[in-house]
Write a protein that holds these residues in place. Structure first.
Motif, PDB file in Angstrom:
ATOM      1  N   VAL A 170      -1.717   4.350 -11.109  1.00  0.00           N
ATOM      2  CA  VAL A 170      -0.426   3.781 -10.726  1.00  0.00           C
ATOM      3  C   VAL A 170      -0.677   2.402 -10.143  1.00  0.00           C
ATOM      4  O   VAL A 170      -1.596   2.224  -9.325  1.00  0.00           O
ATOM      5  CB  VAL A 170       0.314   4.666  -9.692  1.00  0.00           C
ATOM      6  CG1 VAL A 170       1.605   3.996  -9.253  1.00  0.00           C
ATOM      7  CG2 VAL A 170       0.596   6.044 -10.255  1.00  0.00           C
ATOM      8  N   VAL A 171       0.115   1.439 -10.555  1.00  0.00           N
ATOM      9  CA  VAL A 171       0.091   0.094  -9.981  1.00  0.00           C
ATOM     10  C   VAL A 171       1.424  -0.112  -9.271  1.00  0.00           C
ATOM     11  O   VAL A 171       2.475  -0.131  -9.913  1.00  0.00           O
ATOM     12  CB  VAL A 171      -0.135  -0.988 -11.049  1.00  0.00           C
ATOM     13  CG1 VAL A 171      -0.140  -2.369 -10.410  1.00  0.00           C
ATOM     14  CG2 VAL A 171      -1.434  -0.742 -11.789  1.00  0.00           C
ATOM     15  N   VAL A 172       1.375  -0.222  -7.956  1.00  0.00           N
ATOM     16  CA  VAL A 172       2.579  -0.397  -7.148  1.00  0.00           C
ATOM     17  C   VAL A 172       2.831  -1.884  -6.981  1.00  0.00           C
ATOM     18  O   VAL A 172       1.954  -2.628  -6.517  1.00  0.00           O
ATOM     19  CB  VAL A 172       2.423   0.288  -5.776  1.00  0.00           C
ATOM     20  CG1 VAL A 172       3.726   0.201  -5.003  1.00  0.00           C
ATOM     21  CG2 VAL A 172       2.005   1.737  -5.948  1.00  0.00           C
ATOM     22  N   TYR A 173       4.017  -2.320  -7.344  1.00  0.00           N
ATOM     23  CA  TYR A 173       4.402  -3.716  -7.209  1.00  0.00           C
ATOM     24  C   TYR A 173       5.231  -3.889  -5.933  1.00  0.00           C
ATOM     25  O   TYR A 173       5.385  -2.957  -5.137  1.00  0.00           O
ATOM     26  CB  TYR A 173       5.183  -4.162  -8.438  1.00  0.00           C
ATOM     27  CG  TYR A 173       4.314  -4.296  -9.671  1.00  0.00           C
ATOM     28  CD1 TYR A 173       3.819  -5.536 -10.069  1.00  0.00           C
ATOM     29  CD2 TYR A 173       3.971  -3.184 -10.432  1.00  0.00           C
ATOM     30  CE1 TYR A 173       3.011  -5.666 -11.188  1.00  0.00           C
ATOM     31  CE2 TYR A 173       3.166  -3.301 -11.555  1.00  0.00           C
ATOM     32  CZ  TYR A 173       2.696  -4.547 -11.922  1.00  0.00           C
ATOM     33  OH  TYR A 173       1.899  -4.667 -13.032  1.00  0.00           O
ATOM     34  N   ALA A 174       5.756  -5.092  -5.745  1.00  0.00           N
ATOM     35  CA  ALA A 174       6.567  -5.340  -4.552  1.00  0.00           C
ATOM     36  C   ALA A 174       7.719  -4.357  -4.488  1.00  0.00           C
ATOM     37  O   ALA A 174       8.073  -3.861  -3.412  1.00  0.00           O
ATOM     38  CB  ALA A 174       7.074  -6.779  -4.549  1.00  0.00           C
ATOM     39  N   GLN A 175       8.341  -4.040  -5.611  1.00  0.00           N
ATOM     40  CA  GLN A 175       9.338  -2.992  -5.732  1.00  0.00           C
ATOM     41  C   GLN A 175       9.153  -2.347  -7.098  1.00  0.00           C
ATOM     42  O   GLN A 175       9.215  -3.026  -8.116  1.00  0.00           O
ATOM     43  CB  GLN A 175      10.767  -3.543  -5.601  1.00  0.00           C
ATOM     44  CG  GLN A 175      11.153  -3.952  -4.201  1.00  0.00           C
ATOM     45  CD  GLN A 175      12.624  -4.300  -4.098  1.00  0.00           C
ATOM     46  OE1 GLN A 175      13.398  -4.035  -5.008  1.00  0.00           O
ATOM     47  NE2 GLN A 175      13.014  -4.898  -2.993  1.00  0.00           N
ATOM     48  N   GLY A 176       8.920  -1.055  -7.097  1.00  0.00           N
ATOM     49  CA  GLY A 176       8.692  -0.343  -8.338  1.00  0.00           C
ATOM     50  C   GLY A 176       7.210  -0.152  -8.610  1.00  0.00           C
ATOM     51  O   GLY A 176       6.339  -0.645  -7.876  1.00  0.00           O
ATOM     52  N   ALA A 177       6.923   0.570  -9.671  1.00  0.00           N
ATOM     53  CA  ALA A 177       5.533   0.873 -10.024  1.00  0.00           C
ATOM     54  C   ALA A 177       5.440   1.081 -11.526  1.00  0.00           C
ATOM     55  O   ALA A 177       6.427   1.376 -12.205  1.00  0.00           O
ATOM     56  CB  ALA A 177       5.023   2.111  -9.277  1.00  0.00           C
TER      57      ALA A 177
END
Length: 708
Positions: free
Chosen positions: A16-23
């Motif tokens: 999983v790559v978590v971004y500033a909002q969302g993944a």
């Protein structure tokens, strides 16, 4: 083999790559590919973005993915398999309601007993006075008191029981709210699958390893740090940690975690820069993607209308919140009211139902029996400027995904007493220019015979609304409203215009409960040195600081840092954003073992041949004392006045230095002067400095001549 009969294969969440909002999640599945190449991979979350699904083959001899789409299925759960927390919450809620009902009945009974009191009979005018039966009154009062004592004792027990149940109900409600969302609801089990079509398998069944990638909302993260330092050592251990919260609908168990500061919803496609050449000949314009519709579309559903209204059928189980129907699956019809059929014309076979991207408007279907479309066959399209043949029934068909294109409907006659409506604006000359959404062939939906007017048999980009998926996404995106930990800063605010990614060294577990979970990402090598700083003109206190230098090729984002010095926890401070190779000063608080005192003295005199210059001689005396058991270096800061007046001169008389702006971990204000003193263990030092301000006689400085 259809998608409904395709073989089912489970999948495992890998990274999983978590971004500033969302993944962005990646699942892996090992499947056995049948000869027809249709497989169904299960395990996807309900809140995923159907348009973000990607699939590729990791290992498989000559196998490749030719189609990937999302399907949703819903079925009732078996009896006795509800969610444990939800069942406990419902049980406590019913018990609390029953206890509240018993308490209310007890209160009503107490009110009835309290209302008991003796009522004498009405006395007539001629009747003599009667003696009051005091014994009966007392017996009634004793009865009421005894009865009320028992009722109030029972009321206390009921209220205590109700308070206990309300407390347990609150705990159960909190556990249910914080529970993982990776569980089915109390009555319906929803399964999200990826239906894949694989090519290159031949006639034999082969095994392949697939990777599915999809985006989900409802995941955020903020950085945090733990700094370990030993006094006298020029290095330290800075451990990067991350507080992650997610409510995506699936638990992340044993997955590789990546953390990125980028915005997942930001467009990344490159713009098309078209050149304009000056000359007689211009380049041909790019094709607009629109084709003129084939003739005879109005007669496509004549056989269906001639068959009469469709008989009512019991509602079939439908997948709750199913995704958009692909354009190739146009043979199904939704049940609904159908208007009375027109008189049956002579059966004809006309084309007009597009079926494939790129040449959608150039394919047609033949009516079979009641108007069911047969496999598409190509129909030659008419040139754009060629007129239609007279006497041939036709309807203008919009471009693939161009709703409302074609001939406008006839205007209704105006009612008596009302003005006729204004004529609609004429469309611009030339072929229509469809938008980007209308050219997204994969998202177009073919409307069936139940649609009325100009929508029958045409492609439109609007997909059916899925309320269940919208509710899942709303719950997932609510995690963005979580309160941040102390000193935490969101990655987009601290990263600025650059994007960074950090990969965790070990796999981690993060449940889908919408609360913060802290994981260890990596150890960042940094340079450290301890410095003591004081500004005695402002406050006669020495502060301990750590100067941190970033020796990595990645930025250190702003966030809270727990500082441990010599195995003792010292403070939780706020680390500013530190670019690669940059320096920042981190305050650790007052150093009680180092004392500083400051004294000033002002001597005012005159100078010049005619005493026309006033001399303000400011003298500064600073004393330092080191009571620590180790030598230290103290930086003492002073500030001298600065002026832009040509009549005012400032002469310095001290051995301090002017700091170089930009060379240290911070910027200095104009006029800043620095002493750097090395104090041995138990040593003292005295610093003397000063400056003279020369101004014309008869003038004074604003605020007074004393510049202390």
């Amino acid at each position: 083999m259809t998608a409904e009969t395709a073989q089912r294969w489970g999948s495992t969440l890998d990274s999983v790559v978590v971004y500033a909002q969302g993944a962005v999640c990646r699942r892996r599945a090992r499947v056995g590919v049948p000869p027809d190449g249709r497989v169904r991979v299960t395990g996807l979350p309900r809140s995923l973005d159907a348009g973000s699904l990607r699939a590729r083959v990791l290992h498989g001899p000559g196998v490749r993915v030719t189609e990937a789409r999302v399907e949703v299925e819903a079925e009732p759960l078996e009896a006795g398999t509800p969610h444990a927390l939800r069942g406990e919450f419902e049980r406590l809620r019913d018990a609390c309601a029953a206890a509240q009902g018993r308490r209310d009945r007890q209160l009503r009974l107490i009110e009835e007993i309290s209302a008991l009191h003796p009522v004498p009979p009405a006395r007539r005018r001629d009747d003599p006075h009667r003696r009051t039966p005091a014994d009966a009154w007392l017996e009634l009062a004793d009865f009421v008191d005894e009865r009320l004592a028992g009722l109030h004792a029972r009321l206390v027990e009921l209220e205590e029981e109700l308070r206990g149940l309300e407390h347990e109900l609150g705990i159960a409600a909190d556990r249910l709210a914080r529970a993982s969302s990776d569980v089915p609801s109390a009555h319906v089990d929803t399964t999200v699958c990826a239906v894949l079509t694989l090519d290159g398998t031949g006639d034999a069944q082969v095994e392949a390893e697939l990777e599915l990638e999809y985006g989900v909302p409802g995941a955020i993260w903020v950085p945090a740090y733990r700094l370990t330092h030993r006094q006298g050592d020029g290095t330290g251990r800075l451990v990067l940690r991350a507080s992650v919260a997610q409510r995506t609908g699936e638990d992340w168990t044993g997955v590789r975690i990546g953390l990125a500061t980028a915005d997942l919803r930001r467009r990344t496609d490159l713009p098309r820069l078209r050149s304009i050449r000056i000359g007689r000949r211009q380049q041909d314009p790019a094709p607009s993607g629109w084709r003129e519709p084939p003739a005879g579309l109005a007669d496509l559903f004549t056989g269906y209308d001639a068959a009469g209204p469709r008989p009512a059928a019991p509602a079939a189980p439908v997948a709750v919140g199913a995704g958009p129907v692909p354009a190739v699956a146009a043979g199904g019809f939704a049940s609904g009211p159908v208007p009375p059929p027109p008189p049956p014309p002579a059966p004809q076979a006309y084309g007009g139902a597009p079926a494939a991207p790129g040449s959608t408007a150039g394919l047609s279907t033949e009516t079979i029996g009641g108007g069911l479309p047969a496999p598409a066959r190509p129909v030659p399209s008419r040139p754009a400027g060629r007129p239609r043949t007279a006497g041939r029934a036709s309807a203008a068909v919009p471009a693939p995904g161009a709703p409302g294109r074609g001939a406008p409907p006839p205007a209704a006659p105006a009612a008596p007493g009302h003005a006729a409506p204004a004529a609609p604006a004429q469309p611009p000359a030339g072929p229509p220019q469809p938008s980007g959404a209308e050219l997204d062939y994969a998202a177009l939906v073919l409307r069936g015979p139940e649609e009325q007017g100009s929508r029958r048999g045409r492609l439109f980009p609007d997909a059916p609304f899925d309320p269940v998926a919208a509710e899942h996404r709303r719950r997932a995106e609510a995690v963005t409203g979580l309160a941040l930990p102390q000193h935490a800063v969101r990655p987009r605010e601290s990263a600025g215009s650059f994007d960074h990614r950090f990969d965790a060294a070990a796999r981690a577990d993060i449940p889908s409960d919408g609360t913060w979970h802290t994981i260890t990402v990596a150890e960042m090598p940094v340079g450290l040195r301890t410095e003591y700083l004081c500004v005695p003109s402002v406050e006669q206190t020495v502060y301990a600081t750590l100067v941190i230098s970033n020796a990595t090729d990645q930025a250190l984002l702003a966030g809270p840092v727990e500082v441990t010095v010599d195995d003792d926890f010292l403070v939780t401070a706020k680390l500013p954003t530190l670019a690669p190779g940059g320096l920042r000063r981190l305050g650790l608080g007052p150093a009680e073992g180092i004392r500083v005192t400051r004294g000033t003295n002002l001597l005012e005199s005159t100078a010049g041949l005619r005493n026309n210059t006033t001399v303000l001689d400011h003298r500064v005396h600073v004393e330092l004392a080191n009571r620590l058991a180790r030598p230290v270096t103290v930086e003492v800061r002073e500030r001298v006045p600065v002026t832009s007046e040509p009549e005012v001169r400032i002469e310095e008389r001290a051995d301090w230095t002017v700091p170089e702006d930009g060379a240290g971990p911070e910027h200095h204000a104009p006029g800043t002067r620095v002493w750097r003193v090395d104090l041995p263990a138990g040593g003292t030092a005295a610093l003397d400095g000063g400056y003279e301000i020369r101004i014309p006689a008869g003038k004074a400085l604003v605020g007074g001549n004393r510049r202390s």
